[in-house]
Scaffold this motif. Structure first.
Motif, PDB file in Angstrom:
ATOM      1  N   PHE A  66       0.834  -1.199   0.000  1.00 55.50           N
ATOM      2  CA  PHE A  66       0.000   0.000   0.000  1.00 55.50           C
ATOM      3  C   PHE A  66       0.872   1.254   0.000  1.00 55.50           C
ATOM      4  N   ARG A  67       1.903   1.261   0.821  1.00 57.56           N
ATOM      5  CA  ARG A  67       2.819   2.419   0.836  1.00 57.56           C
ATOM      6  C   ARG A  67       3.433   2.627  -0.549  1.00 57.56           C
ATOM      7  N   GLN A  68       3.807   1.534  -1.205  1.00 58.79           N
ATOM      8  CA  GLN A  68       4.383   1.631  -2.543  1.00 58.79           C
ATOM      9  C   GLN A  68       3.353   2.132  -3.550  1.00 58.79           C
ATOM     10  N   ALA A  69       2.109   1.705  -3.400  1.00 59.55           N
ATOM     11  CA  ALA A  69       1.032   2.138  -4.307  1.00 59.55           C
ATOM     12  C   ALA A  69       0.767   3.629  -4.179  1.00 59.55           C
ATOM     13  N   GLN A  70       1.068   4.187  -3.022  1.00 58.42           N
ATOM     14  CA  GLN A  70       0.864   5.617  -2.819  1.00 58.42           C
ATOM     15  C   GLN A  70       1.910   6.454  -3.559  1.00 58.42           C
ATOM     16  N   LEU A  71       3.047   5.870  -3.837  1.00 60.01           N
ATOM     17  CA  LEU A  71       4.107   6.575  -4.557  1.00 60.01           C
ATOM     18  C   LEU A  71       3.843   6.621  -6.058  1.00 60.01           C
ATOM     19  N   ARG A  72       3.410   5.516  -6.591  1.00 53.19           N
ATOM     20  CA  ARG A  72       3.048   5.394  -8.011  1.00 53.19           C
ATOM     21  C   ARG A  72       1.700   4.726  -8.039  1.00 53.19           C
ATOM     22  N   HIS A  73       0.720   5.391  -8.477  1.00 51.31           N
ATOM     23  CA  HIS A  73      -0.655   4.877  -8.423  1.00 51.31           C
ATOM     24  C   HIS A  73      -0.937   3.900  -9.560  1.00 51.31           C
ATOM     25  N   GLU A  74       0.047   3.061  -9.831  1.00 51.40           N
ATOM     26  CA  GLU A  74      -0.074   2.072 -10.897  1.00 51.40           C
ATOM     27  C   GLU A  74       0.444   0.730 -10.402  1.00 51.40           C
ATOM     28  N   GLY A  75      -0.084  -0.330 -10.993  1.00 48.98           N
ATOM     29  CA  GLY A  75       0.383  -1.652 -10.636  1.00 48.98           C
ATOM     30  C   GLY A  75       0.022  -2.659 -11.709  1.00 48.98           C
ATOM     31  N   HIS A  76       0.280  -3.902 -11.385  1.00 48.72           N
ATOM     32  CA  HIS A  76      -0.002  -5.011 -12.297  1.00 48.72           C
ATOM     33  C   HIS A  76      -0.651  -6.110 -11.465  1.00 48.72           C
ATOM     34  N   MET A  77      -1.752  -6.677 -11.962  1.00 51.22           N
ATOM     35  CA  MET A  77      -2.461  -7.703 -11.202  1.00 51.22           C
ATOM     36  C   MET A  77      -2.742  -8.923 -12.050  1.00 51.22           C
ATOM     37  N   GLU A  78      -2.860 -10.040 -11.336  1.00 51.08           N
ATOM     38  CA  GLU A  78      -3.260 -11.305 -11.948  1.00 51.08           C
ATOM     39  C   GLU A  78      -4.243 -11.981 -11.008  1.00 51.08           C
ATOM     40  N   ALA A  79      -5.369 -12.414 -11.573  1.00 46.35           N
ATOM     41  CA  ALA A  79      -6.376 -13.144 -10.791  1.00 46.35           C
ATOM     42  C   ALA A  79      -7.368 -13.778 -11.745  1.00 46.35           C
ATOM     43  N   GLY A  80      -7.797 -14.977 -11.424  1.00 49.13           N
ATOM     44  CA  GLY A  80      -8.818 -15.644 -12.223  1.00 49.13           C
ATOM     45  C   GLY A  80      -8.433 -15.828 -13.680  1.00 49.13           C
ATOM     46  N   GLY A  81      -7.137 -15.934 -13.949  1.00 53.10           N
ATOM     47  CA  GLY A  81      -6.666 -16.089 -15.318  1.00 53.10           C
ATOM     48  C   GLY A  81      -6.586 -14.778 -16.092  1.00 53.10           C
TER      49      GLY A  81
END
Length: 127
Positions: A57-72
């Motif tokens: 969460f702290r890292q997400a506050q620095l750059r409001h971007e990410g990469h996710m994987e779920a359910g294929g």
């Protein structure tokens, strides 16, 4: 920002867990963490189990971007802070209770506590 494709929304919303990677300042992904994800309506939400001190969460506050994987489904996402929307957070609490009710309250209660609520992020697929 774009909306979720119906199939992706259903698959991610039904997934037990989500792999989430935040990005470093240079744009490279950090190792993913495994977290819970809930669906409310046509949106997806995540929270930090340990509240604002949760590393991802702290890292997400620095750059409001990410990469996710779920359910294929694999997607780049933008994080939108919705922690101040009290009515929405009540719905998200109910979604956590419903989806993860088979787990001990030891795990579910922290996800609906004020500390975790302060980290509520909406996942929005990147264009």
């Amino acid at each position: 920002m774009t909306d979720w494709a119906r199939n992706d929304l259903e698959r991610i919303g039904a997934a037990e867990e989500l792999q989430l990677a935040t990005f470093k300042k240079d744009g490279t992904p950090r190792p993913p963490v495994t977290i819970w994800v809930v669906r409310v309506g046509d949106e997806l939400y995540v929270r930090g189990y340990r509240g604002p001190e949760t590393a991802w969460f702290r890292q997400a506050q620095l750059r409001h971007e990410g990469h996710m994987e779920a359910g294929g489904v694999t997607k780049d996402v933008t994080f939108v802070d919705v922690s101040s929307d009290e009515a929405l957070n009540h719905e998200i609490d109910a979604a956590y209770r419903s989806k993860y009710q088979r787990y001990s309250r030891t795990y579910v209660d922290p996800m609906i506590a004020s500390q975790a609520r302060a980290t509520t992020l909406k996942l929005v697929p990147s264009a």
